[in-house]
Scaffold this active site. Sequence first.
Site, PDB file in Angstrom:
ATOM      1  N   ASP A 433      38.579  28.892  50.792  1.00 58.91           N
ATOM      2  CA  ASP A 433      38.438  29.396  49.497  1.00 58.91           C
ATOM      3  C   ASP A 433      36.719  28.733  49.063  1.00 58.91           C
ATOM      4  OD1 ASP A 433      38.734  30.589  46.976  1.00 58.91           O
ATOM      5  OD2 ASP A 433      39.309  28.925  45.985  1.00 58.91           O
ATOM      6  N   PHE A 764      43.913  37.297  29.702  1.00 60.31           N
ATOM      7  CA  PHE A 764      43.272  37.555  30.990  1.00 60.31           C
ATOM      8  C   PHE A 764      44.441  37.390  31.919  1.00 60.31           C
ATOM      9  CE2 PHE A 764      41.688  36.582  35.008  1.00 60.31           C
ATOM     10  CZ  PHE A 764      40.480  37.152  34.955  1.00 60.31           C
ATOM     11  N   LYS A 788      35.858  39.931  26.881  1.00 64.24           N
ATOM     12  CA  LYS A 788      34.954  39.409  27.822  1.00 64.24           C
ATOM     13  C   LYS A 788      35.727  39.607  29.061  1.00 64.24           C
ATOM     14  CE  LYS A 788      36.928  34.791  27.856  1.00 64.24           C
ATOM     15  NZ  LYS A 788      36.666  33.489  27.563  1.00 64.24           N
ATOM     16  N   THR A 913      37.107  34.670  49.588  1.00 67.69           N
ATOM     17  CA  THR A 913      37.123  34.413  47.894  1.00 67.69           C
ATOM     18  C   THR A 913      37.269  35.695  47.297  1.00 67.69           C
ATOM     19  OG1 THR A 913      35.573  33.582  46.212  1.00 67.69           O
ATOM     20  CG2 THR A 913      34.496  34.872  48.201  1.00 67.69           C
ATOM     21  N   ARG A1027      36.012  39.510  46.867  1.00 68.35           N
ATOM     22  CA  ARG A1027      36.855  40.438  46.174  1.00 68.35           C
ATOM     23  C   ARG A1027      38.197  40.607  46.965  1.00 68.35           C
ATOM     24  NH1 ARG A1027      35.159  40.139  41.095  1.00 68.35           N
ATOM     25  NH2 ARG A1027      33.098  41.056  40.707  1.00 68.35           N
ATOM     26  N   ASN A1056      45.948  30.899  43.919  1.00 70.40           N
ATOM     27  CA  ASN A1056      45.701  32.082  44.773  1.00 70.40           C
ATOM     28  C   ASN A1056      45.541  31.862  46.235  1.00 70.40           C
ATOM     29  OD1 ASN A1056      43.375  30.404  44.038  1.00 70.40           O
ATOM     30  ND2 ASN A1056      42.201  32.566  44.182  1.00 70.40           N
ATOM     31  N   ASP A1057      45.456  30.309  46.315  1.00 68.44           N
ATOM     32  CA  ASP A1057      45.367  30.024  47.775  1.00 68.44           C
ATOM     33  C   ASP A1057      46.500  29.883  48.457  1.00 68.44           C
ATOM     34  OD1 ASP A1057      42.601  30.394  47.529  1.00 68.44           O
ATOM     35  OD2 ASP A1057      42.410  28.388  46.588  1.00 68.44           O
TER      36      ASP A1057
END
Length: 1463
Positions: A433, A764, A788, A913, A1027, A1056-1057
């Site tokens: 990552d 988010f 944002k 990533t 992405r 997320n890894d």
Amino acid sequence: MALSVDSSWHRWQWRVRDGLPQSPSEATPLLSPEKGRQTYNLTQQRVVFPNNSVFHQDWENVSRRYSSNRICTTKYTLFTFLPQNLFEQFHRWANLYFLFLVILNWVPSMEVFHREITMLPLAIVLFIIMVKDGVEDLKRHRFDGKINRSKIQIYERKEQSYVQKCWKDVRVGDFIQMQCNEIIPADILLLFSSDPSGICHLETANLDGETNLKQRRVVKGFSQQEIQFEPERFHNTIVCEKPNNHLNKFKGYMEHPDQTRTGFGSESLLLRGCTIRNTEVAVGIVIYAGHETKAMLNNSGPRYKRSKIERRMNINIFFCIGLLFLMCLIGAIGHGLWNGTFREHPPFDVPDADGSFVPLALGGFYMFLTMIILLQVLIPVSLYVSIELVKLGQVWFLHNDLDLYDEETDLAIQCRALNITEDLGQIQYIFSDKTGTLTENKMVFRRCTIMGSEYSHQENAKRLETPKELDSDNEEWTQYRCLTVPARWAHGPATMRSQRGAQPLRRCHSARVPIQGHSRQRSMGRCESSLSPVAFSSSIEKDVTPDKNLLSKVQDAALWLETLSDTTPAKSSVSTTSSIADFFLALTICNSVMVSTTTEPRQRVTEPPSTKALGLSLEKIQQLFQRLKLSSLSQSFSSTAPSDADLGESLPNIPVSDSDERDDTSVCSGDYSTDGGYRSSTWDQGDILRSGSATSLEEVLEAPALGLASPELCYEAESPDEAALVHAAHAYSFTLVSRTPEQVTVRLPQGTCLTFDVLCTLGFDSIRKRMSVVVRHPLTREIVVYTKGADSVIMDLLEDPACMTDTDVEKKVRKIRARTQKHLDLYARDGLRTLCIAKKVVSEEDFRRWASIRCEAEASLDNRDELLMKVAEHLENQLTLLGATGIEDRLQEGVPDTIAALREAGIQLWVLTGDKQETAVNIAYSCRLLDQTDTVYSINTESQETCESILNCALEEVKQFHEVRKPDHKLFGFRLPSQTPPPTSGAAVPDIGLVIDGKTLNAIFQGKLEEKFLELTQYCRSVLCCRSTPLQKSMVVKLVRDKLSVMTLSIGDGANDVSMIQAADIGIGISGQEGMQAVMSSDFAISHFRHLKKLLLVHGHWCYSRLARMVVYYFYKNVCYVNLLFWYQFFCGFSGSTMIDYWQMIFFNLFFTSLPPLVFGILDKDISAETLLALPELYKRGQNSECYNMFTFWISMMDAFYQSLICFFIPYLTYKDSDIDVFTFGTPINTISLATILLHQAMEMKTWTIIHGLVLIGSFLLYFVVSLVYNAACVTCNSPTNPYWVMEGQLADPTFYLVCFLTPVVALLPRYFILSLQGTYGKSLISKAQKIDRLPMDKRDLKIQSWRSRQRPAPVPGEAQPTHHPEPPVSEQGFRASTPKSSRPSKRKYKENWVVHGERCSRDHMRDDPCSGDSSAKLSSGEHLLLGPGRTMASGVYSSGQTDAYRPSNRGSHRRSQSSLTI
């Protein structure tokens, strides 16, 4: 079976009792058509009835079907322990094999050993493992009991009050009352909080390791309650989803007596294991209990992985089985031939009871089984036990390596998988990552752009050039920094050190569960205050030096902001002043940051000081000062950027240093002055006078009196990005003062407090990639949406300029967007994380209509997430762009050096990533993953046909460089290039890098293009996947692991890894800023990426080398010893008898030869750590499996056969034709074999310590001691052949000594000769390194330098040598503080530029592209392949062709070229 619960009777009771209408309400459209009768399918959803007087009967009927809160993590009970444990142990093939031998030996016709002797080894192994498992399970049982007996307040229906009970007594539907610092016993829906705003604060460190607090909200409709919650007045039914392991997902609704529904989600769920913080009392109802809680469902335990050596060892064991079968077959045939030589039955052939003799064929079969029992040791079952012990020793040394210990976090390496340590030495591919792994995940605000104007923050960049100096301040200096500006002026340097600032924030009342880990004493020299008690609040992150040009504009914007009212219309959307004010308001408001103070640890600030009126009253004075422009102040604090030296001259009593520029915005976030204004805590950035804007004289005069008395604000964010933006806004004195679910208060630079009503918050998520907050402006009363998010998303949501009526405004908006996009590209190319800030004003009617739709979506149980997503999209559109920010994620220390070393070791490094492409590529250059001399392919396409054409084009181009290479193997039938290219007569073969995005990966996986993709990556030096989603990461890892059959390692630090970590052969988690989810899913856990260097190159090499050679030695040892018995069968008529006593054979493996391999596998070092780190290419030995492969296995087998022949036949020839008995003949053979095997082990050892010597000599002496005692004591142990006094007789015979001396020499002579030749003339890297290792320190360093200079490739002719890379003026000052580009060449290499344009490329892109269309090939409808070689110089990371591809053109022009391949 579905269970339906009819709740119509309960609704009737509600209506009769409460006087409600007898017909159900139809106020909500979400109800089912059958209003009078509602059923629940308990197989699809969970229905929870409250445990109170009204619903007690229903609660009893339903809750008993749900799990209780008692947990049991044990595997056994008292009654199931013995059978279940034996059943599990006999799952191992080796144990079943020996059980089969024990059963065979009980058959009288096949008995070789005494029955008890055959059972003993198996019984010992089973007993030891049984004891170990029992002790572990007993520990789990005691821990479970401790948790189950924990106390909690449970509502008791009969007593109408809360009663203290144990956790195990909690049931679904119970009401639970929890106090501050208590651990939550089950998954509970929050119904009441003592916080007036209905907020409960959680610490989730026990679940994910994150120390920052999380907010949980009371279910809508329950926040406005009295002092105490009344369970008896709760008349609602709860319907929610079935238990699952998604920690962050939860949906359900509460059905009221009138059949209306209120939806709720994970924001109202308190998870088991979390700790209540900053909330005196919280009450909720239990939804999931015991093993159905999300925490328990996530506790799957450690995963079992098989190492590469273990897989190869199983194959070799099958070879040993084949060898055993062959030897037994020879024995059976020999037995039949032997008996066939007798004309009549010999005297030793005993008939059956009826006088018949066994037929020859049946006798041969019996002898076959007898030989299996006799030669059973050929299968090295003890090898499994030895390997486990060796790995424990290796893990212990790993855990105690101080180089892998991080003193700052007090964390050593964690070895969570004990069975794959040797795989660390065989890694071929590393998947990493980026954020938090290669970088620190400490987000530092670097620069911003507002309304098209860029502010570089050069002073902030200078401050960040010396991060270590900033972090090394002592406690007194930290306290000094906390003082207000006037306080420092008043006290002077003499009194500053005596003033004590507020103490660092500590969790002194934490009731955290103790975590097992390695604890070390920190060095006394370290400053304890440097450890930040709050996440994302280190001095690097929270200190921001404002840009002087922007600071003056911020003051004007803040003054203009106070002139607004509900009757005064705001300026147009393109006004710079209003946009600056909105920009900083968005930074302050649009987040979930919590505000607490240091005076009351972790106490949330919910009420702002009442200073608004006083601040407004001083506005006229401030404007007066602004008009007067006092000459002394304007000269000393002009906005023309005075230097530190000038400041020092104007203020001689103030010590000036580099760290003076900083502002402790988190721990020391400022003080309240007498006029209610907010004063920043350092004189450099915080004082408004310096920027040229005026301030009140009373503030300067009276601030020292009360400056120290006010509490300091502390910001706690859920992500480092949010913290960085809030700290940046605070640097410009837009200070977040307090936050509640309903209101958020911001203090303006002049001290005025604005309290915004929060109408809605859209959090988010990774799909929307944005966050929005809907607030009511306190001055204009407008409803404003601040948003944002990622630039790739926000730019698509902006209002179309073509719809604007004013042409001038349209042109200005287009210009602002174009300049903002240009700045975003600049930020991304320099490795900054970019976020766009936007706003939107919504009318009252539109918002009311939108809010009603959202309420319906929240109450939906099916497709709730999708509905909420669509509702959010209806609001987040037609936005007005305010600006963008660039946040730097700094590289971790030692990352470039580690990557360079891993690459020298022959390891391919891929970066997977989710960041945008430009950011990832720039980081890749910074950390030496890519080099400026590399040829970089960038592939971005969504079309499968285009992707295939691009891959074909790239492969054709690449193969031109590599056409002279010869393939060494095939993959999917196509040829792959060799690892080492042959020398060419011309220029060297260029290194190739590949950059690919997530959309292209989708096209590759869906279009079955994996083969071509992998073929292309085989030519690449580095691969970057940008992405990419977590699923794509794991798919890439599995693709490379399975299709290339290579050893893979994944390393990451975030949730997320996790999928990527679990997919690889070895998963490594980094205990960083993103919690502990990656660590909990990993096999090993480290603190920094740089630790990977020693972990692999040193410990990985050692673990593999030790274990591999130990396994080969075990096979050799067992085969050599068993063959002695096999050779003897040729001289005993293949009768299955032995010349060695049974107990001696057992002791041989159990005591005499067991310890030396263990010491060898734990302590042996073939090469020192210093040499392994200096010469990373030595790691390739493990990658190529040089220590343990088929060749080394069969060589050791041949050596074992040779040595067994020598050890048997030299004593045989010596004692031939003598009258010695069988044991007298077997004792010298046993002694010789032991000496040979131990000496063989000694020759394999590369390291000699006292332990090695003592173990070898002790094992040999132990043999004589045991033999003497056993032969002297065993008079009738094995009648009629007793070993009595055999060893004593042999020791008196000189022949015994002569044989025992000469035979090992002859047996080991070939191996010694070969090892001598290898040591003298060997050309392998290992032999050369071993020679270097023996040299003195100075000579060794010279040799290593000479080696590395020979290994370093020669420079390419005509190519510029690496020098300092000149950057553009802006980025040179503002960007390069932490990522020096000293390795970049000043001149870029000219390369041919091939650009493939897709159908979606913008018209301007096609027009401006420098590539000419010399030739074209039809790819698909509407798409053409333009192959025009243009001599263009690469600019930055990309060539000019791709740079033009990023040029803005029209709406949506921020999108990159959809199909582009850049060389």
